[in-house]
Design a protein around this motif. Structure first.
Motif, PDB file in Angstrom:
ATOM      1  N   LEU A 105      13.031  -4.489  -8.110  1.00 34.19           N
ATOM      2  CA  LEU A 105      13.845  -5.557  -7.558  1.00 34.19           C
ATOM      3  C   LEU A 105      13.689  -5.587  -6.040  1.00 34.19           C
ATOM      4  CD1 LEU A 105      16.164  -7.701  -7.857  1.00 34.19           C
ATOM      5  CD2 LEU A 105      17.755  -5.801  -7.479  1.00 34.19           C
ATOM      6  N   THR A 106      13.372  -6.758  -5.486  1.00 31.17           N
ATOM      7  CA  THR A 106      13.338  -6.918  -4.034  1.00 31.17           C
ATOM      8  C   THR A 106      14.744  -7.216  -3.543  1.00 31.17           C
ATOM      9  OG1 THR A 106      11.085  -7.801  -4.103  1.00 31.17           O
ATOM     10  CG2 THR A 106      12.357  -8.188  -2.096  1.00 31.17           C
ATOM     11  N   HIS A 136       0.824  -1.209   0.000  1.00 32.22           N
ATOM     12  CA  HIS A 136       0.000   0.000   0.000  1.00 32.22           C
ATOM     13  C   HIS A 136       0.857   1.258   0.000  1.00 32.22           C
ATOM     14  CE1 HIS A 136       0.701  -0.830   4.292  1.00 32.22           C
ATOM     15  NE2 HIS A 136       0.462   0.455   4.538  1.00 32.22           N
ATOM     16  N   HIS A 137       2.065   1.185   0.581  1.00 28.72           N
ATOM     17  CA  HIS A 137       2.975   2.331   0.505  1.00 28.72           C
ATOM     18  C   HIS A 137       3.428   2.547  -0.941  1.00 28.72           C
ATOM     19  CE1 HIS A 137       4.015   1.001   4.823  1.00 28.72           C
ATOM     20  NE2 HIS A 137       3.163   2.011   4.910  1.00 28.72           N
ATOM     21  N   GLN A 151       7.985 -12.575   3.113  1.00 25.79           N
ATOM     22  CA  GLN A 151       7.182 -11.491   2.547  1.00 25.79           C
ATOM     23  C   GLN A 151       6.810 -11.733   1.076  1.00 25.79           C
ATOM     24  OE1 GLN A 151       7.059  -7.740   4.489  1.00 25.79           O
ATOM     25  NE2 GLN A 151       9.299  -7.653   4.577  1.00 25.79           N
ATOM     26  N   PRO A 152       6.164 -12.861   0.774  1.00 29.79           N
ATOM     27  CA  PRO A 152       5.824 -13.150  -0.629  1.00 29.79           C
ATOM     28  C   PRO A 152       4.904 -12.119  -1.259  1.00 29.79           C
ATOM     29  CG  PRO A 152       4.743 -14.697   0.881  1.00 29.79           C
ATOM     30  CD  PRO A 152       5.755 -13.955   1.678  1.00 29.79           C
ATOM     31  N   GLU A 153       4.008 -11.508  -0.462  1.00 30.90           N
ATOM     32  CA  GLU A 153       3.100 -10.504  -1.032  1.00 30.90           C
ATOM     33  C   GLU A 153       3.877  -9.268  -1.467  1.00 30.90           C
ATOM     34  OE1 GLU A 153       2.778 -11.748   2.048  1.00 30.90           O
ATOM     35  OE2 GLU A 153       1.063 -13.115   1.883  1.00 30.90           O
ATOM     36  N   VAL A 154       4.852  -8.866  -0.674  1.00 28.16           N
ATOM     37  CA  VAL A 154       5.681  -7.713  -1.039  1.00 28.16           C
ATOM     38  C   VAL A 154       6.495  -8.030  -2.282  1.00 28.16           C
ATOM     39  CG1 VAL A 154       7.580  -6.224  -0.295  1.00 28.16           C
ATOM     40  CG2 VAL A 154       5.793  -6.853   1.332  1.00 28.16           C
ATOM     41  N   ILE A 155       7.090  -9.219  -2.317  1.00 27.92           N
ATOM     42  CA  ILE A 155       7.893  -9.624  -3.470  1.00 27.92           C
ATOM     43  C   ILE A 155       7.045  -9.641  -4.741  1.00 27.92           C
ATOM     44  CG2 ILE A 155       9.164 -11.566  -4.480  1.00 27.92           C
ATOM     45  CD1 ILE A 155      10.085 -12.220  -1.572  1.00 27.92           C
ATOM     46  N   ALA A 156       5.825 -10.151  -4.631  1.00 29.75           N
ATOM     47  CA  ALA A 156       4.932 -10.210  -5.795  1.00 29.75           C
ATOM     48  C   ALA A 156       4.553  -8.811  -6.263  1.00 29.75           C
ATOM     49  CB  ALA A 156       3.678 -11.015  -5.457  1.00 29.75           C
ATOM     50  N   GLU A 157       4.272  -7.914  -5.320  1.00 30.04           N
ATOM     51  CA  GLU A 157       3.912  -6.547  -5.695  1.00 30.04           C
ATOM     52  C   GLU A 157       5.096  -5.827  -6.320  1.00 30.04           C
ATOM     53  OE1 GLU A 157       1.159  -3.242  -5.906  1.00 30.04           O
ATOM     54  OE2 GLU A 157       1.014  -5.426  -5.808  1.00 30.04           O
ATOM     55  N   ASP A 158       6.285  -6.030  -5.749  1.00 29.81           N
ATOM     56  CA  ASP A 158       7.489  -5.457  -6.355  1.00 29.81           C
ATOM     57  C   ASP A 158       7.627  -5.928  -7.798  1.00 29.81           C
ATOM     58  OD1 ASP A 158       8.094  -4.221  -3.953  1.00 29.81           O
ATOM     59  OD2 ASP A 158       9.726  -5.593  -3.419  1.00 29.81           O
ATOM     60  N   LEU A 216       8.954 -22.633   4.853  1.00 32.36           N
ATOM     61  CA  LEU A 216       9.330 -22.368   6.248  1.00 32.36           C
ATOM     62  C   LEU A 216       8.790 -21.032   6.768  1.00 32.36           C
ATOM     63  CD1 LEU A 216      13.080 -23.475   6.097  1.00 32.36           C
ATOM     64  CD2 LEU A 216      11.128 -24.784   6.985  1.00 32.36           C
ATOM     65  N   ASP A 217       8.194 -20.231   5.894  1.00 33.25           N
ATOM     66  CA  ASP A 217       7.728 -18.897   6.289  1.00 33.25           C
ATOM     67  C   ASP A 217       6.770 -18.970   7.471  1.00 33.25           C
ATOM     68  OD1 ASP A 217       7.217 -16.183   6.307  1.00 33.25           O
ATOM     69  OD2 ASP A 217       5.854 -16.238   4.598  1.00 33.25           O
ATOM     70  N   GLN A 218       7.090 -18.235   8.539  1.00 36.61           N
ATOM     71  CA  GLN A 218       6.246 -18.183   9.735  1.00 36.61           C
ATOM     72  C   GLN A 218       5.409 -16.907   9.790  1.00 36.61           C
ATOM     73  OE1 GLN A 218       9.090 -18.422  12.921  1.00 36.61           O
ATOM     74  NE2 GLN A 218       9.589 -20.579  12.529  1.00 36.61           N
ATOM     75  N   GLY A 219       5.685 -15.978   8.908  1.00 38.75           N
ATOM     76  CA  GLY A 219       4.937 -14.731   8.907  1.00 38.75           C
ATOM     77  C   GLY A 219       5.226 -13.846  10.101  1.00 38.75           C
ATOM     78  N   VAL A 220       6.375 -14.043  10.752  1.00 33.54           N
ATOM     79  CA  VAL A 220       6.725 -13.272  11.950  1.00 33.54           C
ATOM     80  C   VAL A 220       7.846 -12.297  11.619  1.00 33.54           C
ATOM     81  CG1 VAL A 220       7.551 -13.347  14.328  1.00 33.54           C
ATOM     82  CG2 VAL A 220       6.029 -15.143  13.474  1.00 33.54           C
TER      83      VAL A 220
END
Length: 281
Positions: A171-172, A132-133, A158-165, A256-260
């Motif tokens: 580039l992430t 959103h930023h 952070q897959p959502e950030v990577i996808a939006e990038d 392995l992503d824990q979302g933390v």
């Protein structure tokens, strides 16, 4: 920009020159620093001592929130360039989105656009920007950021950030790419360096867990900026270009992503709590 960079976050100024010199001798050609780290001057000194031509080293630094605003950000470039001892910065990025004063964030980014147009920087970008930023920024500015540097490691990828990038051609770039150890919180998720899945993949390749994590980033098209002050670790982190993870191994690390989040929440960064004066050059 070399995909693998050398980071100096929380590296004391008195340790920075030697660490960066060691990294450059090892083969790194990309150094990531920031005005808020307080070691830009030492990064510049190390580059000069290395004997490498300036054109051989990609220098990345960041503008801190206290210097947001059009004129203030233009001056922030002068401060960083002066400390680094360079006329041109290869990549200059905004360190945080500063949601509570996003008007200042927009003005700061417009200053980066001016610096880019004037040739004082080669590329511009952002750090810790959530989708959103990015949407807010892109609606108000003209140049798409080249890079979005965010916390990204197997336990918080952070897959959502990577996808939006990727959707915007950004580039992430991963900070704390081997596990957010700097922000380790007791009892919250453990250490990626001791993860049995990563350890098993490392044994299969005769590598270390850190090397597996860096290879995971690089094979999936991300930039990564590990940090260390220990020569053996600096060398280990750079030795990741002569092996390849399988698709199944990449997927196993993805799982392995824990979302933390280990680092600070972008929304928690305000001028009142994190603002501090960045010294002159």
């Amino acid at each position: 920009m070399p995909a693998l960079g050398f980071g100096v976050f929380q590296t004391a100024p008195e340790e920075t020159v030697q660490a960066v010199e060691t990294a450059l001798r090892t083969g790194y050609r990309h150094v990531d620093t920031a005005a808020a780290y307080g070691n830009e001057r030492e990064v510049g000194e190390a580059i000069r001592r290395s004997g490498l031509d300036r054109s051989e080293v990609f220098v990345e630094t960041k503008v801190w929130i206290s210097d947001y605003g059009y004129d203030a950000t233009l001056h922030a470039f002068d401060k960083s360039a002066g400390k680094l001892g360079v006329d041109q910065i290869d990549l200059l990025i905004l360190h945080q989105p500063l949601p509570s004063r996003f008007d200042l964030t927009i003005d700061a980014y417009r200053a980066l656009e001016t610096l880019l147009a004037d040739g004082r920087v080669r590329a511009i970008g952002v750090s810790n920007f959530m989708p959103h930023h990015l949407d807010q920024l892109l609606r108000a500015t003209s140049v798409v950021p080249a890079v979005n540097q965010v916390e990204s490691h197997p336990y918080f990828s952070q897959p959502e950030v990577i996808a939006e990038d990727a959707r915007h051609g950004i580039l992430t770039q991963a900070w704390s790419p081997i596990g957010g150890i700097t922000f380790y919180r007791e009892g919250e998720g453990g250490s990626t360096l001791e993860d049995p899945t990563i350890a098993g993949i490392a044994r299969a390749h005769g590598r270390t867990p850190a090397q597996v994590m860096l290879r995971w980033h690089l094979q999936q098209g991300r930039s990564a900026i590990p940090k260390s002050t220990r020569p053996e670790r600096i060398a280990e982190n750079f030795d990741v270009f002569d092996f390849e993870l399988t698709g199944a191994e990449l997927a196993a690390v993805d799982a392995l992503d824990q979302g933390v989040r280990r680092g600070p929440e972008p929304a928690a960064i305000t001028l009142e709590t994190f603002g501090r004066e960045i010294p002159e050059a």
